[in-house]
Design a protein around this motif. Sequence first.
Motif, short mmCIF file in Angstrom:
data_model
loop_
_atom_site.label_atom_id
_atom_site.label_comp_id
_atom_site.label_asym_id
_atom_site.label_seq_id
_atom_site.Cartn_x
_atom_site.Cartn_y
_atom_site.Cartn_z
N CYS A 654 0.86 -1.19 0.00
CA CYS A 654 0.00 0.00 0.00
C CYS A 654 0.89 1.23 0.00
N CYS A 674 -3.90 -2.21 -1.00
CA CYS A 674 -4.28 -1.54 0.25
C CYS A 674 -5.49 -2.17 0.93
N LYS A 698 -9.32 3.76 5.47
CA LYS A 698 -10.34 4.17 4.50
C LYS A 698 -11.67 3.47 4.74
N MET A 731 -4.93 3.52 3.44
CA MET A 731 -4.45 4.43 2.40
C MET A 731 -3.23 5.17 2.92
#
Length: 732
Positions: A654, A674, A698, A731
């Motif tokens: 990620c 990710c 996220k 993220m």
Amino acid sequence: MAVGAGGGHTHAHVGLLLCCIARGSWSHVSRPKTCGSTLLQKSTAVEAATSLGDDVPDITELFAPLAQGSGWACRGSTSADNRAEYYELHAGATLSQCMALCVEEPRCQGIEHSAPQGRCEVWIRPEGIGAVAAVPGYQCFGYTQATTTERPVLPWQFEPVDGGEGRACRGASSLDNDPSYYIVFNGIASLEACSAQCLLAASCRGIEYSSSGRCEVWTRAQGIAASQSVRGYRCFRYIPETSSTTATGQTPSTSSSSQSTASPTTTAPTTTASATEPRTCSAGQVQRRRRVEAMCSCRRRSGKEDLASGWECVGSSIVSTSDPTGATGSTSTTTAGATQPPAVSNGCVELLVVGDYGTRDGNQRRVAAGLAAVASEVQPAAIAGIGDNIYGSGAEEDPQLIVDWWRNVYLPHESLKRPWYVVTGNHDWYTDARTERDFTTHPENTGGWWKMPHFWYKRSFQGNSGVVVDAFFIDTQVWKGSSVVEAALGGKAKQQQIAWLTAELNQSVADWKLVLGHHPVYSAGSHGITNDLLEDLDPLMRRFGVQVLFSGHDHSKQLMQHRGLNYVISGAGGATSRSRSNEYPVGSQKHIFEDHGFVGLSICSAAAATLSFFSADGRLQAEETLPSTWPEASLEPGRPALANGDAAVRQPLCGNVLLRDVDLVCPAPDGSGCKVLADQMTGKTCREYCSRNGLQCKGGWEEEDENCVPTHELGCDQAYGSTSDLICECMP
């Protein structure tokens, strides 16, 4: 292998020690500073120890040999590290007097003693005695009450940037800290473990480590050019040895380097003229039937009268007999890394490899007879036993099991009386495998043919054409980890082995590099892929040009070729084949035999070798020519598509962070790594998971059944009962 860390006692004077023992008041646990009203000075103490001769009180319980038997000299960080400032030299001392002089010296870490010369070295190196070297007439002991100076244990390729301590790594200037310069690993337990992550990365330029467990592996093409003062951080620059690797991935020239590889590397103390090294024989000398130099004949009489001490004939090969062996319980990797002189083979370098053989039944004996038949024909320089040496629970701390199910099965065949270089398998570690290691020096090891000097070690061979072969024997159960391994060797054994293998591969300039261990990277057999080896060992072998990996564990014989690396399975020495997993890359399987047997490798030139498959009775089943070209070194973006239909698997990368504790990489809209099925999430949120990896959260979901199918949206801040897995999307 720093000895005796944490003793911390005040050191009594030798004369005081003698006085107090005479009065019955001495104890090494509680040391008096006076004896009555007597306090002797150091000079008086030394004179007292000398004048009393061997009547010095018995303090041997305070010392532990750092290698079994005699013939070992103390060293610093490696077997060649013997700086004069590491020790104080005393002449004319007995062993007891030498020990007493150590007890007298507050800085003492141990002693080196030569009885024939009366030479005594009291070692005062702050980090302790870290290695030994084979030198006739010497003994090396660690002082168990010593206090060592703890320092970060890093491979030699790392150098501190601006002092290292309290420094954070930077690019062109102290303010240049672009996130694209490095890959972040969180939860790394030690600086040593962080360095291992660097060594596994093909583009590593250095590391930054914080005691919080944050590890930055720097990949900036221009390297680490600056640092910034940040408390709690350390910065080290990685300096690879360019002489043994090339940017193009081609095998480096060995025209000059192979000569140094072929000579003994054991270093005697510079002041000991009598400790001479045996000479190696040239290929031409060994090949001829008539003696050119007395020590170079293996064709005359019994083959032993003409050899220097430390050498013996095995078939028509001259091999070294000086295998370093760590003391019981030792986890020293410097002993394991002590390079031995290569065996000089008459012709090609012939090796036989058998695994999963200690089944205690008729299958084992049948394969032993077939192995003997082939050995009689090819006269191998060595036989490699690659694990599961004793079923079902290893040697069970009883050497007699090795006598019954190795010595008495194989050594009745004359052709099998040659070096067996052995590593452990998972069954060997069901109980403490140190019994198998220590059998190397056991009296019942008739002829000394069983050779396991450590759990990981290197052996080298040379053919008369000049071809040089380096064989790296590794313990894959230590690599994978287990509670028994950790109890026996401690929690750092895996990283020590990785650091040792990386350094040895980096220094090797051999034409052929072979790695031999028990568990496979890929396999068609029931066990299939070993994830730890696929993730860690495979890129390491590719980086340094290993051409062949030999494994067992699955009870068959296989050859897979993937991106230039040869994966050979030889696990049919007694155990019976099971069902297939077909966990190997599509199109890579070249041969598979599911009957009993073994494999052989014949290396006659630097360009190519011949791999042979044999049945239990020694019948040739197939041959394959293997080129010596280096494998592709570039990392794959994840796991390749497998023959069992499993699709390619992406890495959980990620941004520039490789996510930890991942069961699966889930499809993400942006195609990144990710979004993952995160493991060990009982009572935890996805925000906690992403934060632990140094990222933002996220989203989060409960999963259906350990897969990437969401059933409930949790967001970033909601846990889900006692579930162990959650789908988390992070993220950068």
